[in-house]
Motif scaffolding. Sequence first.
Motif, PDB file in Angstrom:
ATOM      1  N   TYR A 204      44.367  20.964  24.358  1.00 10.61           N
ATOM      2  CA  TYR A 204      44.286  21.036  23.401  1.00 10.61           C
ATOM      3  C   TYR A 204      43.694  19.490  23.421  1.00 10.61           C
ATOM      4  O   TYR A 204      43.276  18.766  24.321  1.00 10.61           O
ATOM      5  CB  TYR A 204      45.902  19.422  23.815  1.00 10.61           C
TER       6      TYR A 204
ATOM      7  N   ASP B 219      41.694  10.053  24.011  1.00  6.56           N
ATOM      8  CA  ASP B 219      40.986  11.037  22.589  1.00  6.56           C
ATOM      9  C   ASP B 219      40.560  11.989  23.682  1.00  6.56           C
ATOM     10  O   ASP B 219      39.487  12.826  22.594  1.00  6.56           O
ATOM     11  CB  ASP B 219      40.527   9.833  22.170  1.00  6.56           C
TER      12      ASP B 219
ATOM     13  N   PRO C 296      42.519  16.191  21.168  1.00  7.49           N
ATOM     14  CA  PRO C 296      43.066  15.111  19.905  1.00  7.49           C
ATOM     15  C   PRO C 296      42.315  14.414  19.150  1.00  7.49           C
ATOM     16  O   PRO C 296      42.950  14.775  17.847  1.00  7.49           O
ATOM     17  CB  PRO C 296      43.373  14.087  20.240  1.00  7.49           C
ATOM     18  N   GLN C 297      41.054  14.876  19.618  1.00  8.16           N
ATOM     19  CA  GLN C 297      40.238  14.397  18.044  1.00  8.16           C
ATOM     20  C   GLN C 297      40.047  15.715  17.527  1.00  8.16           C
ATOM     21  O   GLN C 297      39.496  15.287  16.334  1.00  8.16           O
ATOM     22  CB  GLN C 297      38.870  14.546  19.127  1.00  8.16           C
ATOM     23  N   GLU C 298      39.890  16.855  17.356  1.00  4.44           N
ATOM     24  CA  GLU C 298      39.666  17.893  16.314  1.00  4.44           C
ATOM     25  C   GLU C 298      41.088  18.496  15.877  1.00  4.44           C
ATOM     26  O   GLU C 298      41.451  18.667  15.007  1.00  4.44           O
ATOM     27  CB  GLU C 298      39.054  19.303  17.264  1.00  4.44           C
ATOM     28  N   LYS C 299      42.571  17.628  16.928  1.00  3.65           N
ATOM     29  CA  LYS C 299      44.279  18.043  16.421  1.00  3.65           C
ATOM     30  C   LYS C 299      43.748  19.705  16.466  1.00  3.65           C
ATOM     31  O   LYS C 299      44.267  20.228  15.785  1.00  3.65           O
ATOM     32  CB  LYS C 299      43.715  17.627  14.708  1.00  3.65           C
ATOM     33  N   GLN C 300      43.722  20.178  17.733  1.00  2.00           N
ATOM     34  CA  GLN C 300      43.455  21.472  17.292  1.00  2.00           C
ATOM     35  C   GLN C 300      43.708  21.736  18.970  1.00  2.00           C
ATOM     36  O   GLN C 300      43.781  21.560  20.341  1.00  2.00           O
ATOM     37  CB  GLN C 300      42.676  22.316  17.707  1.00  2.00           C
TER      38      GLN C 300
ATOM     39  N   ARG D  91      46.053  24.823  14.327  1.00  6.44           N
ATOM     40  CA  ARG D  91      45.905  23.016  14.254  1.00  6.44           C
ATOM     41  C   ARG D  91      47.549  22.760  14.113  1.00  6.44           C
ATOM     42  O   ARG D  91      48.433  22.946  14.250  1.00  6.44           O
ATOM     43  CB  ARG D  91      45.921  22.867  12.890  1.00  6.44           C
ATOM     44  N   LEU D  92      47.036  21.153  15.024  1.00  6.41           N
ATOM     45  CA  LEU D  92      48.571  20.665  15.720  1.00  6.41           C
ATOM     46  C   LEU D  92      47.862  18.972  16.095  1.00  6.41           C
ATOM     47  O   LEU D  92      47.103  18.618  16.319  1.00  6.41           O
ATOM     48  CB  LEU D  92      48.463  20.595  17.109  1.00  6.41           C
ATOM     49  N   GLU D  93      49.070  18.176  14.410  1.00  4.06           N
ATOM     50  CA  GLU D  93      48.416  16.886  14.510  1.00  4.06           C
ATOM     51  C   GLU D  93      48.547  16.146  15.639  1.00  4.06           C
ATOM     52  O   GLU D  93      47.611  15.473  15.997  1.00  4.06           O
ATOM     53  CB  GLU D  93      49.549  16.137  13.993  1.00  4.06           C
ATOM     54  N   ARG D  94      49.887  16.038  16.547  1.00  4.03           N
ATOM     55  CA  ARG D  94      49.732  15.587  17.556  1.00  4.03           C
ATOM     56  C   ARG D  94      50.589  16.245  19.044  1.00  4.03           C
ATOM     57  O   ARG D  94      52.072  17.017  18.289  1.00  4.03           O
ATOM     58  CB  ARG D  94      50.586  14.455  17.607  1.00  4.03           C
TER      59      ARG D  94
ATOM     60  N   SER E 116      40.427  16.374  25.862  1.00  2.00           N
ATOM     61  CA  SER E 116      40.690  16.914  25.957  1.00  2.00           C
ATOM     62  C   SER E 116      41.741  17.074  27.308  1.00  2.00           C
ATOM     63  O   SER E 116      41.494  16.873  27.905  1.00  2.00           O
ATOM     64  CB  SER E 116      39.940  18.277  26.006  1.00  2.00           C
TER      65      SER E 116
END
Length: 483
Positions: free
Chosen positions: A398, A383, A400-404, A423-426, A385
Amino acid sequence: MNVKDQELREQATLEIQKHKLQVESDPYRLTYHLMPPVGLLNDPNGFIHWKGTYHLFYQWMPFKTGHGAKFWGHYSSPDLVHWTHEGIALTPSDWFDKNGCYSGSAVDDNGTLTVFYTGNVKDEKNNRETYQCLAVSEDGLEFEKQGVVATLPKGYTAHFRDPKVWKKGEHWYMVVGAQSLQLDGKAVLFRSSNLKEWEHLGAIAGGNTDRLGYFGYMWECPDLFELNGKDVLVVCPQGIEPEGMLYQNVYQAGYFVGQLDYEKARYTHGQFTELDRGFEFYAPQTTLDAKGRRLLVAWMGVPDQQEDQQPTISHKWVHTMTIPRELTLIDGKLYQQPIKELEQLRQNQVSYEQVSINNGVLELDQVRGKSIELGIQDLSYGDRSIEISLRGEIRFIYDPQEKQATLERKSYVNGLTEARHCRLERLTSLQIFLDTSSLEIFVNGGEEVFTSRIFPYPDNELITFASKGSFNFHVNKWDLKYD
């Protein structure tokens, strides 16, 4: 060919010869991207696969690194990888284009290469006139102008340009970028049975309509094509204010997905989506090739965005094109992927099968370079960056917490850090094309793309990977060179 045309061609040729050594000595000249031989390059024009050869024309100002009365420069290629710089296609030599042969497109009319472009005209008081013009070629090299085929319809200012032409059924259609008298950006449709006489059908999309509120004061470089049963309208709106992480460049390039009712000249569409998340991407143009692929090339630049500060200007040239991309439409979203032909450039493959980082920074001995491709797959992270630093100049991050996803670079104007986000989910994969002064990052198989110019210290080839937690991945690296 009139006297003025001949004079302009000779002057441009002399300009190339005069500055050849200075241009080619620039350490920021790119390795596998298309550039002007001198002066300024901007919009791709007339992109077409014709009689087995790809042709890509471009807006060209050979006499300075600023804008002005544009020519059409010309590249051709058998494979979209190995390009030949051809002779000048069009010069601003006639009354209807004396202040610039502005952007346009190309079609195959029963074996004749037929190009459409906007003739830009200004009087002594700088008042603008605009004409949609036609030129033809039997060999793909020498063009004969046919003059004006469409004039400015009522309801629009003289900012009316960039015709894109295609055939649907028995008719030809042309979409033009426009500004209404109410100063709204519009995409305007015409129809013809012979490519010479055009009927104005009206605006099919634009700002302050039933589907959009205010959406910029001008729409440039429209392109409309069918993909996976949908009609995709690409446009470049000017005058949209930033909104969160969206619309951060001075002008935008993006698309709508919908359906065009050709009989009613009405386009029903969804929301606008930006095509690229980086710093330099504008005026994209597509074509359909003989393999059935919808291909895209764009200008790796943005007008009025401090382009006059780029360091290549001291070497008498500025700007480049993106690499060609193949488009697919998946769940209403355009994906861009590098064309497969670029694999011809791969040399000296290096692979690291299982790379692990735990709260640190890692440099891999053989993963470095200035003109390379990186393929990064099988990403595993917690979780925290993760980031990739390229040539001391740019970072892809990237969170993953902010999905950014974030791209940071040092500004070529003042050296300060600037950023673009999406924005990027994964994050599942990255394909990175790094050249001497450019970067194109394809995220998750082209779900998102970051395109930018970069100007690092020329000898810096350093690439590092980092994470504040665990980060595991598989990486392939290739040098990209012509044999």
